[in-house]
Design a protein around this motif. Sequence first.
Motif, PDB file in Angstrom:
ATOM      1  N   ILE A 153       0.852  -1.158   0.070  1.00  0.00           N
ATOM      2  CA  ILE A 153      -0.068  -0.015   0.011  1.00  0.00           C
ATOM      3  C   ILE A 153       0.879   1.318   0.044  1.00  0.00           C
ATOM      4  CG2 ILE A 153      -2.015   1.160   1.105  1.00  0.00           C
ATOM      5  CD1 ILE A 153      -2.395  -1.552   2.747  1.00  0.00           C
ATOM      6  N   ASN A 154       0.735   2.094  -1.098  1.00  0.00           N
ATOM      7  CA  ASN A 154       1.468   3.223  -1.222  1.00  0.00           C
ATOM      8  C   ASN A 154       3.149   3.070  -1.214  1.00  0.00           C
ATOM      9  OD1 ASN A 154      -0.699   4.494  -1.032  1.00  0.00           O
ATOM     10  ND2 ASN A 154      -0.270   6.309  -0.053  1.00  0.00           N
TER      11      ASN A 154
ATOM     12  N   GLY B 128      -3.457  -5.265  20.214  1.00  0.00           N
ATOM     13  CA  GLY B 128      -4.107  -5.391  21.269  1.00  0.00           C
ATOM     14  C   GLY B 128      -5.437  -5.900  21.242  1.00  0.00           C
ATOM     15  N   ASP B 129      -6.394  -5.775  21.912  1.00  0.00           N
ATOM     16  CA  ASP B 129      -7.698  -6.108  21.807  1.00  0.00           C
ATOM     17  C   ASP B 129      -8.731  -5.156  22.556  1.00  0.00           C
ATOM     18  OD1 ASP B 129      -8.022  -5.903  24.754  1.00  0.00           O
ATOM     19  OD2 ASP B 129      -7.083  -8.015  25.156  1.00  0.00           O
ATOM     20  N   TRP B 130     -10.019  -5.562  22.487  1.00  0.00           N
ATOM     21  CA  TRP B 130     -11.017  -4.743  22.773  1.00  0.00           C
ATOM     22  C   TRP B 130     -11.810  -5.242  23.933  1.00  0.00           C
ATOM     23  CZ3 TRP B 130     -13.263  -0.431  19.816  1.00  0.00           C
ATOM     24  CH2 TRP B 130     -12.477   0.019  18.690  1.00  0.00           C
ATOM     25  N   LEU B 131     -10.970  -6.096  24.693  1.00  0.00           N
ATOM     26  CA  LEU B 131     -11.385  -6.436  25.823  1.00  0.00           C
ATOM     27  C   LEU B 131     -11.133  -5.437  27.107  1.00  0.00           C
ATOM     28  CD1 LEU B 131     -10.442 -10.237  25.593  1.00  0.00           C
ATOM     29  CD2 LEU B 131     -12.829  -9.294  25.985  1.00  0.00           C
ATOM     30  N   ARG B 132      -9.799  -4.983  26.963  1.00  0.00           N
ATOM     31  CA  ARG B 132      -9.064  -4.145  27.661  1.00  0.00           C
ATOM     32  C   ARG B 132      -8.832  -2.770  27.061  1.00  0.00           C
ATOM     33  NH1 ARG B 132      -4.911  -8.552  29.552  1.00  0.00           N
ATOM     34  NH2 ARG B 132      -5.281  -8.835  27.644  1.00  0.00           N
ATOM     35  N   TYR B 133      -8.328  -2.834  25.945  1.00  0.00           N
ATOM     36  CA  TYR B 133      -7.615  -1.606  25.391  1.00  0.00           C
ATOM     37  C   TYR B 133      -8.387  -0.800  24.395  1.00  0.00           C
ATOM     38  CZ  TYR B 133      -3.617  -4.123  27.890  1.00  0.00           C
ATOM     39  OH  TYR B 133      -2.935  -4.736  28.791  1.00  0.00           O
ATOM     40  N   ASN B 134      -9.088  -1.528  23.761  1.00  0.00           N
ATOM     41  CA  ASN B 134      -9.923  -0.579  22.575  1.00  0.00           C
ATOM     42  C   ASN B 134      -8.783  -0.051  21.627  1.00  0.00           C
ATOM     43  OD1 ASN B 134     -12.181  -1.170  24.028  1.00  0.00           O
ATOM     44  ND2 ASN B 134     -12.049   0.686  25.133  1.00  0.00           N
ATOM     45  N   THR B 135      -7.882  -0.890  21.356  1.00  0.00           N
ATOM     46  CA  THR B 135      -6.745  -0.320  20.496  1.00  0.00           C
ATOM     47  C   THR B 135      -6.797  -0.885  18.877  1.00  0.00           C
ATOM     48  OG1 THR B 135      -5.365  -2.493  21.238  1.00  0.00           O
ATOM     49  CG2 THR B 135      -5.161   0.116  22.069  1.00  0.00           C
ATOM     50  N   TYR B 136      -6.351   0.028  17.965  1.00  0.00           N
ATOM     51  CA  TYR B 136      -6.334  -0.349  16.544  1.00  0.00           C
ATOM     52  C   TYR B 136      -5.037   0.464  15.933  1.00  0.00           C
ATOM     53  CZ  TYR B 136      -8.318   4.311  16.087  1.00  0.00           C
ATOM     54  OH  TYR B 136      -8.426   5.697  16.352  1.00  0.00           O
ATOM     55  N   ALA B 137      -4.974  -0.015  14.624  1.00  0.00           N
ATOM     56  CA  ALA B 137      -3.918   0.609  13.970  1.00  0.00           C
ATOM     57  C   ALA B 137      -4.397   1.342  12.774  1.00  0.00           C
ATOM     58  CB  ALA B 137      -2.646  -0.197  13.720  1.00  0.00           C
ATOM     59  N   ILE B 138      -3.800   2.546  12.367  1.00  0.00           N
ATOM     60  CA  ILE B 138      -4.502   3.315  11.146  1.00  0.00           C
ATOM     61  C   ILE B 138      -3.032   3.466  10.407  1.00  0.00           C
ATOM     62  CG2 ILE B 138      -4.235   5.359  12.826  1.00  0.00           C
ATOM     63  CD1 ILE B 138      -6.479   6.378  10.849  1.00  0.00           C
ATOM     64  N   PHE B 139      -3.338   3.276   9.036  1.00  0.00           N
ATOM     65  CA  PHE B 139      -2.309   3.914   7.871  1.00  0.00           C
ATOM     66  C   PHE B 139      -2.876   4.909   6.984  1.00  0.00           C
ATOM     67  CE2 PHE B 139      -0.265   3.008   3.766  1.00  0.00           C
ATOM     68  CZ  PHE B 139       1.126   3.272   4.156  1.00  0.00           C
ATOM     69  N   ASP B 140      -1.911   5.982   6.919  1.00  0.00           N
ATOM     70  CA  ASP B 140      -2.682   7.268   6.526  1.00  0.00           C
ATOM     71  C   ASP B 140      -2.035   7.222   5.164  1.00  0.00           C
ATOM     72  OD1 ASP B 140       0.071   7.977   7.076  1.00  0.00           O
ATOM     73  OD2 ASP B 140      -0.519   9.741   8.294  1.00  0.00           O
ATOM     74  N   GLY B 141      -1.168   6.341   4.599  1.00  0.00           N
ATOM     75  CA  GLY B 141      -0.451   6.222   3.190  1.00  0.00           C
ATOM     76  C   GLY B 141       0.949   6.673   3.693  1.00  0.00           C
ATOM     77  N   ASN B 142       1.353   7.110   4.611  1.00  0.00           N
ATOM     78  CA  ASN B 142       2.891   7.368   5.168  1.00  0.00           C
ATOM     79  C   ASN B 142       3.318   6.447   6.227  1.00  0.00           C
ATOM     80  OD1 ASN B 142       3.417   9.231   3.070  1.00  0.00           O
ATOM     81  ND2 ASN B 142       2.063  10.568   4.170  1.00  0.00           N
ATOM     82  N   GLU B 143       2.592   6.621   7.195  1.00  0.00           N
ATOM     83  CA  GLU B 143       2.964   6.010   8.456  1.00  0.00           C
ATOM     84  C   GLU B 143       1.952   4.926   9.053  1.00  0.00           C
ATOM     85  OE1 GLU B 143       5.830   5.698  11.590  1.00  0.00           O
ATOM     86  OE2 GLU B 143       5.630   6.418   9.520  1.00  0.00           O
TER      87      GLU B 143
END
Length: 252
Positions: free
Chosen positions: A116-117, A229-244
């Motif tokens: 991707i990019n 991570g997870d959504w049981l404790r952390y509610n975390t996710y990753a996002i790719f904006d095209g550069n990072e």
Amino acid sequence: MQLAEGKKIYFLSDFHLGAPDHASSLVREKKIVRFLDSISHDAAMILIVGDLFDFWYEYKSVVPKGYVRLLGKLAWLTDNGIPVHFFVGNHDMWMNGYFEKELGIPVYFEEKDYEINGKKFLVGHGDGLGPGDRGYKFIKKVFRNPVCQWFFGILHPTMGIGLANFLSRRSRAATGQTDEKFLGEDNEWLIIYCKEILQKKNYDYFVFGHRHLPLDVKLEGGSRYINLGDWLRYNTYAIFDGNELTLKTYEP
């Protein structure tokens, strides 16, 4: 794949819907639906990297009840042209066409490459990768075996799902708090796996779930290992904006 201006790729995993009970799972499901609503305006693609459910088995004409809010939202996303990709985890590996036919979501049983990019990604749930954990690797082969799946499928859903939920609770109790601790680069199996892969092929990002611990670890050559991570404790996710690629926390 080249991202259009302002569009992003989202990675998330380990919802474990159904655990530990219906009431708390429903609260979590509604939160996830709100999150998906919040990203629908700029999502070019959403990758769910395993263990969406704490248990999932597709009988010939039956799927586990519940989860209608999330399943409906996923259908809405794909109906509106936002691709969603799903990687099976160790809790929901028994997929057999329902997501593809009803939701328009491709399902992957192994890791998959993306570019991707100009950035190279290796994405997968992460279970059974790296050294060690031979007991689970054996069990995974048994669970993936079509004959074993057929035998499980002849059980009445009440019995089969009840047995699976019991075993899931036992597994979680046996794991205890080990998922909450970073074991160090020399002892984290997925980091070891990433380093072995880098000896053969270069990736900018390794994106996995399964570990239940949000991690962003720098590897040689500028590569990075991201655990969602997870959504049981952390509610975390990753996002790719095209550069990072960035690890974030959903705070509604």
